[in-house]
Design a protein around this motif. Structure first.
Motif, PDB file in Angstrom:
ATOM      1  N   ARG A 243       0.849  -1.187   0.000  1.00  0.00           N
ATOM      2  CA  ARG A 243       0.000   0.000   0.000  1.00  0.00           C
ATOM      3  C   ARG A 243       0.885   1.236   0.000  1.00  0.00           C
ATOM      4  N   GLY A 244       0.602   2.143  -0.904  1.00  0.00           N
ATOM      5  CA  GLY A 244       1.388   3.363  -1.034  1.00  0.00           C
ATOM      6  C   GLY A 244       1.567   3.707  -2.490  1.00  0.00           C
ATOM      7  N   GLY A 245       2.159   4.868  -2.767  1.00  0.00           N
ATOM      8  CA  GLY A 245       2.380   5.310  -4.130  1.00  0.00           C
ATOM      9  C   GLY A 245       3.715   4.831  -4.672  1.00  0.00           C
ATOM     10  N   TYR A 246       4.067   5.353  -5.852  1.00  0.00           N
ATOM     11  CA  TYR A 246       5.295   4.907  -6.504  1.00  0.00           C
ATOM     12  C   TYR A 246       6.544   5.321  -5.746  1.00  0.00           C
ATOM     13  N   ARG A 247       6.542   6.493  -5.117  1.00  0.00           N
ATOM     14  CA  ARG A 247       7.726   6.910  -4.359  1.00  0.00           C
ATOM     15  C   ARG A 247       7.955   5.973  -3.174  1.00  0.00           C
ATOM     16  N   ALA A 248       6.875   5.637  -2.467  1.00  0.00           N
ATOM     17  CA  ALA A 248       7.002   4.706  -1.352  1.00  0.00           C
ATOM     18  C   ALA A 248       7.415   3.317  -1.846  1.00  0.00           C
ATOM     19  N   PHE A 249       6.893   2.912  -3.000  1.00  0.00           N
ATOM     20  CA  PHE A 249       7.264   1.629  -3.600  1.00  0.00           C
ATOM     21  C   PHE A 249       8.757   1.601  -3.886  1.00  0.00           C
ATOM     22  N   HIS A 250       9.257   2.666  -4.493  1.00  0.00           N
ATOM     23  CA  HIS A 250      10.689   2.762  -4.769  1.00  0.00           C
ATOM     24  C   HIS A 250      11.500   2.728  -3.478  1.00  0.00           C
ATOM     25  N   ARG A 251      11.071   3.467  -2.460  1.00  0.00           N
ATOM     26  CA  ARG A 251      11.813   3.504  -1.201  1.00  0.00           C
ATOM     27  C   ARG A 251      11.869   2.129  -0.545  1.00  0.00           C
ATOM     28  N   ASP A 252      10.757   1.395  -0.589  1.00  0.00           N
ATOM     29  CA  ASP A 252      10.752   0.076   0.029  1.00  0.00           C
ATOM     30  C   ASP A 252      11.632  -0.905  -0.740  1.00  0.00           C
ATOM     31  N   ILE A 253      11.637  -0.807  -2.065  1.00  0.00           N
ATOM     32  CA  ILE A 253      12.555  -1.638  -2.854  1.00  0.00           C
ATOM     33  C   ILE A 253      13.994  -1.290  -2.496  1.00  0.00           C
ATOM     34  N   LEU A 254      14.294   0.001  -2.434  1.00  0.00           N
ATOM     35  CA  LEU A 254      15.650   0.463  -2.126  1.00  0.00           C
ATOM     36  C   LEU A 254      16.114  -0.054  -0.767  1.00  0.00           C
ATOM     37  N   ARG A 255      15.241  -0.030   0.223  1.00  0.00           N
ATOM     38  CA  ARG A 255      15.596  -0.483   1.570  1.00  0.00           C
ATOM     39  C   ARG A 255      15.984  -1.953   1.596  1.00  0.00           C
ATOM     40  N   ASN A 256      15.467  -2.710   0.654  1.00  0.00           N
ATOM     41  CA  ASN A 256      15.713  -4.150   0.636  1.00  0.00           C
ATOM     42  C   ASN A 256      16.800  -4.567  -0.341  1.00  0.00           C
ATOM     43  N   MET A 257      17.477  -3.591  -0.945  1.00  0.00           N
ATOM     44  CA  MET A 257      18.564  -3.871  -1.882  1.00  0.00           C
ATOM     45  C   MET A 257      19.911  -3.709  -1.181  1.00  0.00           C
ATOM     46  N   PRO A 258      20.962  -4.386  -1.662  1.00  0.00           N
ATOM     47  CA  PRO A 258      22.296  -4.181  -1.090  1.00  0.00           C
ATOM     48  C   PRO A 258      22.791  -2.774  -1.396  1.00  0.00           C
ATOM     49  N   PRO A 259      23.681  -2.214  -0.563  1.00  0.00           N
ATOM     50  CA  PRO A 259      24.163  -0.846  -0.787  1.00  0.00           C
ATOM     51  C   PRO A 259      24.890  -0.665  -2.110  1.00  0.00           C
ATOM     52  N   THR A 260      25.341  -1.755  -2.710  1.00  0.00           N
ATOM     53  CA  THR A 260      26.054  -1.683  -3.979  1.00  0.00           C
ATOM     54  C   THR A 260      25.122  -1.608  -5.179  1.00  0.00           C
ATOM     55  N   GLN A 261      23.804  -1.742  -4.959  1.00  0.00           N
ATOM     56  CA  GLN A 261      22.836  -1.655  -6.053  1.00  0.00           C
ATOM     57  C   GLN A 261      21.625  -0.862  -5.576  1.00  0.00           C
ATOM     58  N   SER A 262      21.547   0.394  -6.013  1.00  0.00           N
ATOM     59  CA  SER A 262      20.524   1.325  -5.527  1.00  0.00           C
ATOM     60  C   SER A 262      19.582   1.704  -6.658  1.00  0.00           C
ATOM     61  N   PRO A 263      18.383   1.150  -6.704  1.00  0.00           N
ATOM     62  CA  PRO A 263      17.433   1.488  -7.774  1.00  0.00           C
ATOM     63  C   PRO A 263      17.175   2.985  -7.863  1.00  0.00           C
ATOM     64  N   HIS A 264      17.009   3.446  -9.103  1.00  0.00           N
ATOM     65  CA  HIS A 264      16.878   4.872  -9.392  1.00  0.00           C
ATOM     66  C   HIS A 264      15.428   5.209  -9.728  1.00  0.00           C
ATOM     67  N   PHE A 265      14.964   6.382  -9.269  1.00  0.00           N
ATOM     68  CA  PHE A 265      13.613   6.895  -9.510  1.00  0.00           C
ATOM     69  C   PHE A 265      13.754   8.144 -10.357  1.00  0.00           C
ATOM     70  N   PHE A 266      13.136   8.144 -11.555  1.00  0.00           N
ATOM     71  CA  PHE A 266      13.337   9.254 -12.495  1.00  0.00           C
ATOM     72  C   PHE A 266      12.048   9.499 -13.262  1.00  0.00           C
ATOM     73  N   VAL A 267      11.687  10.775 -13.434  1.00  0.00           N
ATOM     74  CA  VAL A 267      10.507  11.110 -14.230  1.00  0.00           C
ATOM     75  C   VAL A 267      10.918  11.957 -15.425  1.00  0.00           C
ATOM     76  N   SER A 268      10.177  11.817 -16.518  1.00  0.00           N
ATOM     77  CA  SER A 268      10.358  12.671 -17.694  1.00  0.00           C
ATOM     78  C   SER A 268       8.993  13.107 -18.173  1.00  0.00           C
ATOM     79  N   GLY A 269       8.973  14.151 -18.967  1.00  0.00           N
ATOM     80  CA  GLY A 269       7.701  14.735 -19.319  1.00  0.00           C
ATOM     81  C   GLY A 269       7.115  15.392 -18.079  1.00  0.00           C
TER      82      GLY A 269
END
Length: 283
Positions: A243-269
């Motif tokens: 439950r949550g929006g895309y920013r929270a989704f990204h943050r939760d994924i990031l929290r569960n990733m190793p420090p050597t691989q940090s998913p990026h959140f980017f918007v265009s348009g």
């Protein structure tokens, strides 16, 4: 009601005839595409899956253009890619930064420039929501693996301190092979880059959100079942329990990733804020 279409591309290998004998063997990319298509179907998307030899530039662009002709304001496109990432130098005159590189998706028959993906997204009508999830390496500007990952980081992420072995477990097109293919096809890429730059719109009409597997100077791990990013995303999604929006989704994924691989959140348009606040994969 809104319409959702999704395209899932997974390549466990590429055509060695087009890549100088390199087949780019990976393990989990087909699984990633299947699992993301299953998620999308459960969320109400119409899905198309292109695996390995079907993951050609012609097939991917044809599916994206078919979706662009179908979707209208308020609809949504989900695009996922699992495979190798690479880079090619930008042609003189193609960009204001002469030393910059274009990131690429390594399709079955050739590398696909990030500006080509931007062009395809630009075909979508204003008001269409675009979500792109890319599980591939975005290696730093022509830097060898050993120069931006410490031995300790390599051991933690890839269980080896040998950069040559990392190229077999990460979704990185080997740097030497990137250079070889670029030199062979330099004229083609430079002409393509100049043409894309000449016709590039400032912003796509549709609002696009990209969540990628790692930062530009990091590598994305393959896996036995899923890529590290895709597997973590699926765990966080938890069959729709998230439950949550895309920013929270990204943050939760990031929290569960190793420090050597940090998913990026980017918007265009100009994606609507309401889109970014929606539960992920909402049609």
């Amino acid at each position: 009601m809104a319409t959702g279409l999704s395209l899932h591309v997974g390549l466990n290998r590429v055509d060695p005839a087009e890549y100088g004998g390199w087949d780019g063997q990976l393990v989990a990319c087909d699984n990633d595409a299947h699992d993301m298509a299953r998620l999308a179907r459960g969320a109400g998307f119409g899905t198309t899956t292109l695996l390995t030899s079907d993951g050609t530039v012609e097939n991917v662009t044809a599916e994206l253009r078919r979706a662009a002709k179908t979707l209208k304001s308020g609809d949504i496109l989900l695009f996922t890619y699992s495979g190798h990432g690479g880079q090619v130098p930008r042609a003189d005159g193609a960009d204001a930064e002469p030393d910059a590189f274009d990131e690429t998706l390594v399709f079955y028959d050739r590398e696909f420039l990030d500006d080509e993906l931007h062009r395809e997204f630009g075909r979508f009508a204003r008001g269409v929501r675009i979500l792109a999830l890319l599980d591939c390496c975005h290696s730093g500007t022509g830097i060898e693996v050993r120069e931006f990952l410490t031995p300790e980081a390599m051991q933690e992420q890839f269980q080896t301190r040998d950069p040559r072995r990392i190229e077999n477990t990460a979704r990185l097109m080997p740097v030497v092979k990137q250079h070889e293919i670029y030199q062979r096809d330099k004229d083609f890429f430079q002409e393509l880059q100049r043409d894309l730059a000449a016709h590039k719109s400032r912003q796509p009409a549709a609002g696009a959100l990209l969540i990628s597997a790692c930062q530009d100077n990091q590598l994305a791990s393959d896996g036995d079942v899923n890529g590290k990013f895709t597997g973590t995303l699926l765990d966080v999604w938890n069959d729709g329990a998230f439950r949550g929006g895309y920013r929270a989704f990204h943050r939760d994924i990031l929290r569960n990733m190793p420090p050597t691989q940090s998913p990026h959140f980017f918007v265009s348009g100009q994606p609507d804020e309401a889109f970014l606040e929606q539960q992920p994969f909402t049609v």
